[in-house]
Design a protein around this motif. Sequence first.
Motif, mmCIF file in Angstrom:
data_model
loop_
_atom_site.group_PDB
_atom_site.id
_atom_site.type_symbol
_atom_site.label_atom_id
_atom_site.label_comp_id
_atom_site.label_asym_id
_atom_site.label_seq_id
_atom_site.Cartn_x
_atom_site.Cartn_y
_atom_site.Cartn_z
ATOM 1 N N ASP A 85 0.822 -1.207 0.000
ATOM 2 C CA ASP A 85 0.000 0.000 0.000
ATOM 3 C C ASP A 85 0.860 1.263 0.000
ATOM 4 O O ASP A 85 0.697 2.157 0.833
ATOM 5 N N VAL A 86 1.775 1.334 -0.969
ATOM 6 C CA VAL A 86 2.688 2.477 -1.055
ATOM 7 C C VAL A 86 1.968 3.701 -1.608
ATOM 8 O O VAL A 86 0.943 3.591 -2.278
ATOM 9 N N ASP A 87 2.532 4.856 -1.318
ATOM 10 C CA ASP A 87 1.975 6.116 -1.795
ATOM 11 C C ASP A 87 2.528 6.511 -3.161
ATOM 12 O O ASP A 87 1.868 7.223 -3.917
ATOM 13 N N GLU A 88 3.760 6.069 -3.449
ATOM 14 C CA GLU A 88 4.404 6.470 -4.698
ATOM 15 C C GLU A 88 5.394 5.384 -5.123
ATOM 16 O O GLU A 88 6.075 4.798 -4.287
ATOM 17 N N ILE A 89 5.450 5.149 -6.423
ATOM 18 C CA ILE A 89 6.408 4.212 -7.003
ATOM 19 C C ILE A 89 7.490 5.033 -7.693
ATOM 20 O O ILE A 89 7.185 5.960 -8.441
ATOM 21 N N VAL A 90 8.743 4.693 -7.433
ATOM 22 C CA VAL A 90 9.868 5.390 -8.060
ATOM 23 C C VAL A 90 10.695 4.340 -8.803
ATOM 24 O O VAL A 90 11.137 3.359 -8.202
ATOM 25 N N ILE A 91 10.881 4.557 -10.098
ATOM 26 C CA ILE A 91 11.626 3.614 -10.931
ATOM 27 C C ILE A 91 12.574 4.377 -11.845
ATOM 28 O O ILE A 91 12.444 5.595 -12.018
ATOM 29 N N GLY A 92 13.498 3.653 -12.430
ATOM 30 C CA GLY A 92 14.398 4.248 -13.419
ATOM 31 C C GLY A 92 13.740 4.276 -14.783
ATOM 32 O O GLY A 92 12.834 3.482 -15.076
ATOM 33 N N ALA A 93 14.210 5.180 -15.624
ATOM 34 C CA ALA A 93 13.649 5.319 -16.971
ATOM 35 C C ALA A 93 13.919 4.087 -17.822
ATOM 36 O O ALA A 93 13.155 3.762 -18.719
ATOM 37 N N HIS A 94 14.998 3.404 -17.525
ATOM 38 C CA HIS A 94 15.376 2.198 -18.265
ATOM 39 C C HIS A 94 16.282 1.383 -17.370
ATOM 40 O O HIS A 94 16.653 1.828 -16.281
ATOM 41 N N GLY A 95 16.646 0.202 -17.804
ATOM 42 C CA GLY A 95 17.557 -0.631 -17.027
ATOM 43 C C GLY A 95 18.807 0.132 -16.652
ATOM 44 O O GLY A 95 19.221 1.051 -17.353
ATOM 45 N N GLY A 96 19.407 -0.242 -15.539
ATOM 46 C CA GLY A 96 20.578 0.469 -15.042
ATOM 47 C C GLY A 96 21.858 0.187 -15.793
ATOM 48 O O GLY A 96 22.912 0.680 -15.425
ATOM 49 N N ASP A 97 21.780 -0.572 -16.868
ATOM 50 C CA ASP A 97 22.952 -0.846 -17.679
ATOM 51 C C ASP A 97 23.452 0.462 -18.294
ATOM 52 O O ASP A 97 22.707 1.141 -19.000
ATOM 53 N N PRO A 98 24.702 0.836 -18.022
ATOM 54 C CA PRO A 98 25.210 2.100 -18.569
ATOM 55 C C PRO A 98 25.163 2.152 -20.098
ATOM 56 O O PRO A 98 25.197 3.228 -20.684
ATOM 57 N N ALA A 103 16.107 6.089 -23.936
ATOM 58 C CA ALA A 103 14.661 5.994 -24.105
ATOM 59 C C ALA A 103 14.010 5.320 -22.904
ATOM 60 O O ALA A 103 14.652 4.588 -22.146
ATOM 61 N N LEU A 104 12.731 5.565 -22.742
ATOM 62 C CA LEU A 104 11.959 4.932 -21.685
ATOM 63 C C LEU A 104 11.886 3.438 -21.963
ATOM 64 O O LEU A 104 11.501 3.014 -23.053
ATOM 65 N N GLY A 105 12.267 2.635 -20.981
ATOM 66 C CA GLY A 105 12.285 1.192 -21.154
ATOM 67 C C GLY A 105 10.900 0.574 -21.058
ATOM 68 O O GLY A 105 9.930 1.214 -20.642
ATOM 69 N N SER A 106 10.810 -0.688 -21.430
ATOM 70 C CA SER A 106 9.516 -1.382 -21.460
ATOM 71 C C SER A 106 8.913 -1.541 -20.065
ATOM 72 O O SER A 106 7.696 -1.429 -19.902
ATOM 73 N N THR A 107 9.733 -1.786 -19.054
ATOM 74 C CA THR A 107 9.193 -1.910 -17.690
ATOM 75 C C THR A 107 8.627 -0.578 -17.225
ATOM 76 O O THR A 107 7.519 -0.531 -16.684
ATOM 77 N N ALA A 108 9.351 0.501 -17.451
ATOM 78 C CA ALA A 108 8.857 1.821 -17.045
ATOM 79 C C ALA A 108 7.541 2.144 -17.749
ATOM 80 O O ALA A 108 6.598 2.646 -17.124
ATOM 81 N N ARG A 109 7.472 1.838 -19.043
ATOM 82 C CA ARG A 109 6.214 2.095 -19.774
ATOM 83 C C ARG A 109 5.060 1.298 -19.176
ATOM 84 O O ARG A 109 3.971 1.823 -18.981
ATOM 85 N N ARG A 110 5.280 0.023 -18.890
ATOM 86 C CA ARG A 110 4.215 -0.822 -18.328
ATOM 87 C C ARG A 110 3.781 -0.339 -16.951
ATOM 88 O O ARG A 110 2.599 -0.295 -16.641
#
Length: 127
Positions: A85-98, A103-110
């Motif tokens: 029951d979190v208030d906010e989700i924080v994610i990276g724009a794409h995988g952390g691979d340098p 671009a926005l990654g598929s997980t972030a889009r989903r």
Amino acid sequence: MHYLAGTDSVHTTAAICDYLDERATGDDTVTAIAVVPPDDPMARRDGDEALNVAPVRLATVGNVATERRSGPPADTLAEAARELDVDEIVIGAHGGDPDATRALGSTARRVLEDANRPVVVVPIPEF
């Protein structure tokens, strides 16, 4: 506030911590979850290293919990958000691979498409 930090790498966790540094306080909770394939030892190691960063970088936050989960990343994060029951989700724009694209990654889009609570997508700096 209760923040869910979805990560898969040290770089992603660091970017999330940069965002939370100015927001999360001693009254807040951050749950960092690394979503990794169960049968990939390198990914598990990367996930564990990513989770080690959060408590150190967020030392002033009231409660920092970490856990590793397996499954499709977007579904796993959505399930965790509901469960905790979190208030906010924080994610990276794409995988952390340098070497990943900017671009926005598929997980972030989903996660953005399916979320029923606020989602913040942080950029992953180039290293």
